[in-house]
Design a protein around this motif. Structure first.
Motif, short mmCIF file in Angstrom:
data_model
loop_
_atom_site.label_atom_id
_atom_site.label_comp_id
_atom_site.label_asym_id
_atom_site.label_seq_id
_atom_site.Cartn_x
_atom_site.Cartn_y
_atom_site.Cartn_z
N LEU A 1 0.82 -1.21 0.00
CA LEU A 1 0.00 0.00 0.00
C LEU A 1 0.86 1.26 0.00
O LEU A 1 0.51 2.26 -0.63
N HIS A 2 2.01 1.22 0.69
CA HIS A 2 2.94 2.35 0.60
C HIS A 2 3.33 2.60 -0.86
O HIS A 2 3.34 3.75 -1.32
N VAL A 3 3.65 1.53 -1.57
CA VAL A 3 4.04 1.66 -2.98
C VAL A 3 2.87 2.16 -3.82
O VAL A 3 3.03 3.04 -4.69
N ILE B 1 -7.39 7.02 -1.92
CA ILE B 1 -6.62 5.78 -1.72
C ILE B 1 -7.51 4.56 -1.85
O ILE B 1 -7.15 3.57 -2.51
N GLU B 2 -8.68 4.63 -1.22
CA GLU B 2 -9.58 3.46 -1.25
C GLU B 2 -10.06 3.17 -2.67
O GLU B 2 -10.17 2.00 -3.08
N MET B 3 -10.30 4.21 -3.45
CA MET B 3 -10.88 4.01 -4.78
C MET B 3 -9.82 3.70 -5.84
O MET B 3 -10.08 2.92 -6.77
N ASN B 4 -8.62 4.25 -5.71
CA ASN B 4 -7.70 4.25 -6.84
C ASN B 4 -6.36 3.56 -6.61
O ASN B 4 -5.59 3.40 -7.57
N CYS B 5 -6.01 3.18 -5.38
CA CYS B 5 -4.74 2.48 -5.17
C CYS B 5 -4.83 1.07 -5.73
O CYS B 5 -5.68 0.28 -5.32
N SER B 6 -3.94 0.75 -6.66
CA SER B 6 -4.01 -0.52 -7.39
C SER B 6 -2.98 -1.51 -6.87
O SER B 6 -1.77 -1.23 -6.89
N PHE B 7 -3.46 -2.67 -6.42
CA PHE B 7 -2.58 -3.74 -5.97
C PHE B 7 -1.74 -4.27 -7.12
O PHE B 7 -0.52 -4.46 -6.99
N PHE C 1 -5.31 -7.99 0.19
CA PHE C 1 -4.92 -6.58 0.13
C PHE C 1 -6.14 -5.68 0.09
O PHE C 1 -6.18 -4.63 0.76
N THR C 2 -7.15 -6.05 -0.67
CA THR C 2 -8.35 -5.23 -0.78
C THR C 2 -9.02 -5.07 0.57
O THR C 2 -9.46 -3.98 0.95
N GLY C 3 -9.11 -6.18 1.33
CA GLY C 3 -9.69 -6.10 2.66
C GLY C 3 -8.83 -5.25 3.60
O GLY C 3 -9.36 -4.46 4.40
N PHE C 4 -7.53 -5.41 3.49
CA PHE C 4 -6.59 -4.62 4.30
C PHE C 4 -6.75 -3.13 4.00
O PHE C 4 -6.86 -2.30 4.92
N LYS C 5 -6.78 -2.76 2.74
CA LYS C 5 -6.91 -1.35 2.35
C LYS C 5 -8.24 -0.78 2.83
O LYS C 5 -8.30 0.36 3.32
N SER C 6 -9.29 -1.56 2.70
CA SER C 6 -10.61 -1.10 3.12
C SER C 6 -10.65 -0.83 4.63
O SER C 6 -11.19 0.18 5.08
N ARG C 7 -10.06 -1.75 5.42
CA ARG C 7 -10.05 -1.55 6.87
C ARG C 7 -9.23 -0.32 7.24
O ARG C 7 -9.60 0.44 8.13
N PHE C 8 -8.10 -0.12 6.57
CA PHE C 8 -7.28 1.06 6.84
C PHE C 8 -8.07 2.34 6.56
O PHE C 8 -8.12 3.25 7.40
N CYS C 9 -8.68 2.43 5.40
CA CYS C 9 -9.40 3.65 5.03
C CYS C 9 -10.61 3.89 5.92
O CYS C 9 -11.01 5.05 6.15
#
Length: 796
Positions: A618-620, A671-677, A742-750
């Motif tokens: 996610l940093h990247v 970040i939630e909408m556009n950060c691409s794994f 990753f998607t679940g991780f990003k969602s929880r962070f946001c």
């Protein structure tokens, strides 16, 4: 009868001498012999304070034994008997100068025979205290012997560090602060020198060498504990009597002084730098004084500037001529540069006494690492382009084809100006021939400029603010048309200057340290905003906005001076951690650390490992998103120290705080909408495949954020390629499953990130950056003579 008495006395004397010799000789093979024959005499001498006039006093006998131990029994020095080590603190403090001096010599001789023994002796607190007292002796012989002993004990890095952290350092600093009166302190009864002044000069150089050695070996926190007035006094002498008079001049006397000093020039520069890095600056300005001077007296002016113009569009602030004399900041600058004088005198006011200011790494938070990096070059003469530029730009009419004017430099790149007089003469000559003089790093060379820069850094919540001056002759242009990777406040101090500023067609603001794009060759010469700055006026130019300036303002009556101009630019440099992208990384880091400590669902070791890997991806991904989204590149001002002394100002402050929070919320949604794994993983796989971590060096500053939990789960941002390899290995077997995780991780962070946590960590990181930048600034100012004289009392 008389003859018989004489014979008996001579026989008695010979027996006594043989006994002393036997005692010294017996001391050689064993500590037992030493304890039996020598120790009692030394103990008596150490405990005796009464003065004897005859040759049989305990001190006289002790001195005789110590001489013989030194000259005839070197074996006893390796190692020293424990009983002698225990006695040395008292012997070093002896009121008998011979005993004290010889004890110092024994100590030094033992250290020279064995480095290991020297380290043990240097670590003995009693011996260190005894040496400190010996340094305070009124006997030149004892002082000299103590300094030599310290030098001998400092043969190893351990010995140097131990002594530097002991009472010896403040004592030698005090002795050094009295160095001009050393001749008066010499005890004539113990002086054997035929040329008293020459020997006093010799001991002065020895004291200087000892000071330099210990200061450069002392840990920063230990230096901080030394009395500030004592440090200031030593700094004053070290700069004025050593650095300025001995090292910066080339007379025969000074060359002789260089020969007598063991310390090299860069070592003396380092000592001056280190002594000054934590001194309180006497020239300090509050942020509200600076913003009133630049933006106007109304309290809401600065908040209006931030909300309406900051990183959006240029703006000009006119200064009424009648208010200039009442403005303390403008008056301070006016006196700093001698602006009431002729051009030659103005040039001398900022050219004389310059040293080079080497660059400090953007993410360097350890001043000791910086000093190691520039160890041999600290205090060097100024270098062309690094510190100063002398240049002019040809008039557009002289160009052969359509395009922009080019810069012509008076000196070659990399020129080092060792001869200050010749350098100054050349600068004056260049100025008369249409060249502008641009001097960088004024915040490292002038206390008054440093105070302004520091206040602005506080105001904008940034680590530092740079300051350059530009002195241009009549009918000239210095720098060619260009844009900057930082925002600038241009402050006109003398004369007038015409500025042209073009709108920025690009949505993305340029970042620090990134390559500059070529200028658009179709930029309309008539499409820029034109402003003429008078004395006292300031103009804000955001980063990325193309601009140029001329002293030919088109109306000679507008210039109060014969056409030349001097202005100061204050560069507000937004370093990577303090953009909104940096704030997003900090927010992610804070949230992840909470998860590691068990505040969420990640309570299994495998899950904890996954959270580290997902956070790295996610940093990247955030970085890749910021490359195309303008909001991530804007400065984060959550740590700005804004004034709020009225209800109107408070309302603007609340508006700014609310604006910062709204920006953060927008970034999280982005970040939630556009950060691409997939995009992030692809860039990581490419770096691993090519064994190339250069595209990820931007992450190096993240190493300054604290990581808790298991050491195995921490990301080593200093060796990021290894972490990326582990990530690829973990996700390559089942990328689809990794995407779901990753998607679940990003969602929880946001969903769960806490803005206030990120603000707290952001401000902590800012303080760390500011501490190092301020240490660097104070150190460089000391090398330019910015310190306070003082007389100190004898430290206890």
């Amino acid at each position: 009868m008389h003859s018989n008495t004489t014979n008996r006395n001579e026989k008695r004397k010979k027996r006594k001498e043989r006994g002393d010799e036997a005692a010294a000789d017996d001391a050689s093979p064993s500590s037992a012999s030493f304890d039996r024959h020598v120790f009692p005499i030394l103990l008596a001498a150490a405990q005796t304070t009464r003065q004897y006039s005859n040759s049989c006093s305990p001190a006289t006998l002790a001195a005789r034994l110590l001489r013989r131990v030194l000259s005839r029994s070197p074996q006893v020095l390796s190692p020293l008997p424990d009983s002698l080590v225990a006695l040395l603190p008292r012997l070093l403090s002896s009121s008998c100068s011979s005993v004290a001096a010889l004890s110092c010599e024994v100590l030094g001789a033992a250290a020279l025979r064995s480095m290991e023994a020297g380290e043990v002796l240097a670590s003995d607190s009693g011996i260190a205290s005894g040496l400190a007292r010996a340094l305070g002796s009124r006997s030149q012989r004892v002082t000299e012997a103590a300094c030599n002993s310290i030098m001998d004990l400092s043969a190893s890095s351990v010995g140097r560090e131990r002594l530097a952290g002991s009472p010896i350092l403040p004592r030698i600093l005090y002795v050094f602060s009295q160095v001009e009166s050393i001749c008066e302190l010499v005890d004539s009864r113990t002086t054997k020198y035929t040329n008293r002044d020459a020997e006093a000069n010799k001991i002065s150089y020895l004291i200087i060498d000892t000071v330099v050695l210990l200061v450069n070996s002392c840990k920063v926190d230990k230096l901080q504990s030394i009395q500030q007035e004592l440090v200031r006094s030593a700094l004053c002498l070290l700069y004025n009597k050593v650095w300025k008079k001995v090292l910066l001049r080339s007379s025969a006397d000074c060359n002789n002084g260089k020969d007598q000093l063991q310390s090299r020039e860069y070592e003396i520069s380092k000592a001056i730098f280190r002594l000054s890095i934590d001194l309180a600056s006497p020239a300090c300005l509050e942020a509200d004084v600076v913003w009133k001077s630049i933006f106007g007296q109304t309290e809401s002016n600065f908040q209006n500037f931030v909300l309406a113009y900051w990183e959006k569009s240029p703006n000009l602030y006119r200064r009424k001529q009648s208010t200039q004399n009442d403005d303390p900041v403008f008056s301070a600058l006016h006196s700093t540069f001698n602006l009431g004088a002729a051009p030659d005198a103005i040039i001398e006011s900022f050219i004389k006494g310059l040293v080079s200011c080497p660059a400090i790494a953007s993410d360097e938070l350890d001043i000791n690492s910086f000093l190691q990096e520039v160890h041999y070059s600290l205090g060097d003469a100024v270098k062309y382009r690094q510190d100063i530029r002398v240049l002019r730009t040809q008039e557009p009419s002289e160009q052969i084809s359509r395009g922009y004017a080019t810069e012509e430099h008076f000196f070659d790149d990399g020129t080092v100006f060792l001869d200050e007089d010749a350098f100054t003469k050349n600068c004056k000559h260049a100025f008369k021939n249409g060249y502008s003089i641009a001097l960088r790093g004024m915040e490292f060379r002038s206390e008054k400029v440093a105070a302004i820069a520091s206040a602005l850094a506080d105001l904008f919540g940034q680590p530092s603010v740079g300051a350059n001056i530009y002195f241009s002759p009549a009918r000239s242009q210095g720098l060619a048309r260009h844009y900057d990777d930082h925002c600038v406040l241009v402050w006109q101090l003398l004369g007038c200057k015409k500025w042209m500023v073009w709108p920025n067609p690009k949505l993305l603001l340029p970042r620090l340290y990134e390559p500059f794009d070529p200028l658009d060759g179709n930029l309309d010469d008539n499409g820029g905003r034109v402003e003429v700055l008078h004395e006292g006026d300031t103009m804000y130019i955001p980063r990325g906005y193309v601009h140029e300036a001329h002293t030919d303002v088109g109306d000679p009556q507008m210039n109060a001076h014969p056409g030349y101009s001097l202005h100061l630019t204050l560069a507000i440099e937004v370093e990577p951690p303090f953009e909104w992208e940096g704030f997003a990384h900090i927010a992610l880091h804070c949230w992840v650390e909470k998860q590691k400590l068990g505040f969420s669902l990640f309570d299994k070791s495998q899950a904890k490992e996954e959270i580290s890997l997902f956070s790295l991806v996610l940093h990247v991904a955030i970085r890749l998103l910021s490359n195309n989204d303008p909001i991530f590149r804007k400065a984060c001002l959550v740590a700005a120290k804004l004034p709020s002394s009225s209800s109107c100002a408070t309302a603007h402050l609340k508006a700014l705080r609310s604006s910062q929070r709204s920006t953060f919320d927008e970034i999280i949604r982005n970040i939630e909408m556009n950060c691409s794994f997939k995009e992030a993983l692809r860039s990581i796989e490419l770096a691993v495949q090519e064994r190339n971590d250069e595209p990820f060096q931007w992450m190096s500053w993240l190493r300054h954020l604290p990581q808790e939990g298991d050491a195995d789960l921490r990301i080593d941002f200093s060796n990021i390629l290894e972490a990326l390899e582990e990530l690829v290995e973990a996700f390559s077997s089942n990328p689809e499953q990794a995407l779901v995780g990753f998607t679940g991780f990003k969602s929880r962070f946001c969903r769960c990130v806490v803005y206030e946590d990120a603000c707290e960590s952001f401000e902590t990181l800012l303080r760390m950056y500011r501490t190092t930048r301020n240490q660097y600034m104070r150190g460089m100012m000391a090398l330019h003579g910015a310190h306070v004289t003082g007389v100190v009392e004898n430290p206890s």
